[in-house]
Design an enzyme around this catalytic site. Sequence first.
Site, PDB file in Angstrom:
ATOM      1  N   GLU A   1       0.864  -1.191   0.000  1.00 37.57           N
ATOM      2  CA  GLU A   1       0.000   0.000   0.000  1.00 37.57           C
ATOM      3  C   GLU A   1       0.891   1.229   0.000  1.00 37.57           C
ATOM      4  O   GLU A   1       1.817   1.344   0.799  1.00 37.57           O
ATOM      5  CB  GLU A   1      -0.933  -0.008   1.208  1.00 37.57           C
TER       6      GLU A   1
ATOM      7  N   MET B   1       4.676   6.889   2.109  1.00 39.40           N
ATOM      8  CA  MET B   1       4.084   6.118   3.185  1.00 39.40           C
ATOM      9  C   MET B   1       3.755   4.714   2.721  1.00 39.40           C
ATOM     10  O   MET B   1       2.591   4.397   2.463  1.00 39.40           O
ATOM     11  CB  MET B   1       2.779   6.778   3.644  1.00 39.40           C
ATOM     12  N   PRO B   2       4.727   3.872   2.635  1.00 39.62           N
ATOM     13  CA  PRO B   2       4.380   2.510   2.222  1.00 39.62           C
ATOM     14  C   PRO B   2       4.175   1.585   3.429  1.00 39.62           C
ATOM     15  O   PRO B   2       4.853   1.698   4.455  1.00 39.62           O
ATOM     16  CB  PRO B   2       5.591   2.044   1.417  1.00 39.62           C
ATOM     17  N   TYR B   3       3.209   0.713   3.267  1.00 45.57           N
ATOM     18  CA  TYR B   3       2.960  -0.390   4.204  1.00 45.57           C
ATOM     19  C   TYR B   3       2.941  -1.653   3.353  1.00 45.57           C
ATOM     20  O   TYR B   3       2.272  -1.694   2.317  1.00 45.57           O
ATOM     21  CB  TYR B   3       1.624  -0.187   4.920  1.00 45.57           C
TER      22      TYR B   3
ATOM     23  N   HIS C   1       6.746   0.487   6.732  1.00 45.75           N
ATOM     24  CA  HIS C   1       6.477  -0.586   7.696  1.00 45.75           C
ATOM     25  C   HIS C   1       6.188  -1.866   6.916  1.00 45.75           C
ATOM     26  O   HIS C   1       5.497  -1.831   5.902  1.00 45.75           O
ATOM     27  CB  HIS C   1       5.265  -0.233   8.561  1.00 45.75           C
TER      28      HIS C   1
END
Lengths: 72, 72, 72, 72, 72, 72
Positions: free
Chosen positions: D7, F1-3, F41
């Site tokens: 994501e 903002m990677p997840y 994360h």
Amino acid sequence: MPYVKIELTREGVTREQKQELISGITNLITDVLNKDPHLTHIVIQEVDLDDWGYAGEQVSVLREKGITADKK
Amino acid sequence: MPYVKIELTREGVTREQKQELISGITNLITDVLNKDPHLTHIVIQEVDLDDWGYAGEQVSVLREKGITADKK
Amino acid sequence: MPYVKIELTREGVTREQKQELISGITNLITDVLNKDPHLTHIVIQEVDLDDWGYAGEQVSVLREKGITADKK
Amino acid sequence: MPYVKIELTREGVTREQKQELISGITNLITDVLNKDPHLTHIVIQEVDLDDWGYAGEQVSVLREKGITADKK
Amino acid sequence: MPYVKIELTREGVTREQKQELISGITNLITDVLNKDPHLTHIVIQEVDLDDWGYAGEQVSVLREKGITADKK
Amino acid sequence: MPYVKIELTREGVTREQKQELISGITNLITDVLNKDPHLTHIVIQEVDLDDWGYAGEQVSVLREKGITADKK
């Protein structure tokens, strides 16, 4: 309390097919697990072909090469 | 290190409501778990009504029947 | 129809803290979005410290170095 | 049987960058875990800036303030 | 390329019931979408009753009150 | 903002292999997308063999039949 997420490549799935998946899976869970269907939620997420990777390649590239996911 | 995913039916949630959810949940996690908010990420995913199934039916069908998810 | 997933490092979260998260988030969603709470499901998933990576390192390694996620 | 979900905030990721992520992660999993790449699926999900919260704020707000996620 | 995730409360689901869910959903997807079953992966995740919240309460608390998820 | 979420069958992945996945994927995302690694994360989730279905069968059954996921 079941929650089901279905991720699919976006390749023309119709509203009717989605309804068949939703009713079929809800009925299956009700039958197999004896769950109240009012506690079963199902979410379908269609994924663009550039955004799905299989065996290291984008599905959009596989489709351009004529490789499909159809049942043989 | 909390990560939170919120899935919602797409029914006119505003930018301000999203901000209220994001700040409210981040504050709650900070208060309850004493977590640094710089380690808390929250992702909101809106889902089309044809793509959410409840009790075996598409939410789009439930809405056509006048069944809402509003608080009574 | 909201569904919320909370992923947290497994670091001694108590049953009471989980209940605070569940009731707090459900109330927030009910207030902000006017949703019937009987349609809100929340799932908490605790993740072992070896299984969570932050900035390229396992959280278990960060904790051994004395780096916490506590609010400053 | 690995399945990987990535994501990302929707900020102009190109088709080529997606392909680099897909091939890079698939190769890494093949090398580290000795997995047949035909069993590795990767899904990329881009998230609008209003829908990603960090430290209690929407990323769209952080960007308006000039705060980026770029490597320093 | 379908991927399906099923989240369930951990309440004694047997290996045989899991197999029924896996084969039933795979067959349904094959029939409805004409997908090669070798591209369908299904993951079942059982969730402890303290970790599932419904209508603002932990399912463990609901069960202590005698409230079940059984089909009526 | 990677997840990033990695789901794997639970088949003896070591702490060192997990660290290789975490650092490798974080570095890849930093290189390809120019993202600050402090915003990346990664969560690894191991799945029991009874809980992963492939081509309509539990992986535990496939393994009993001698079918592996090893690279050829």
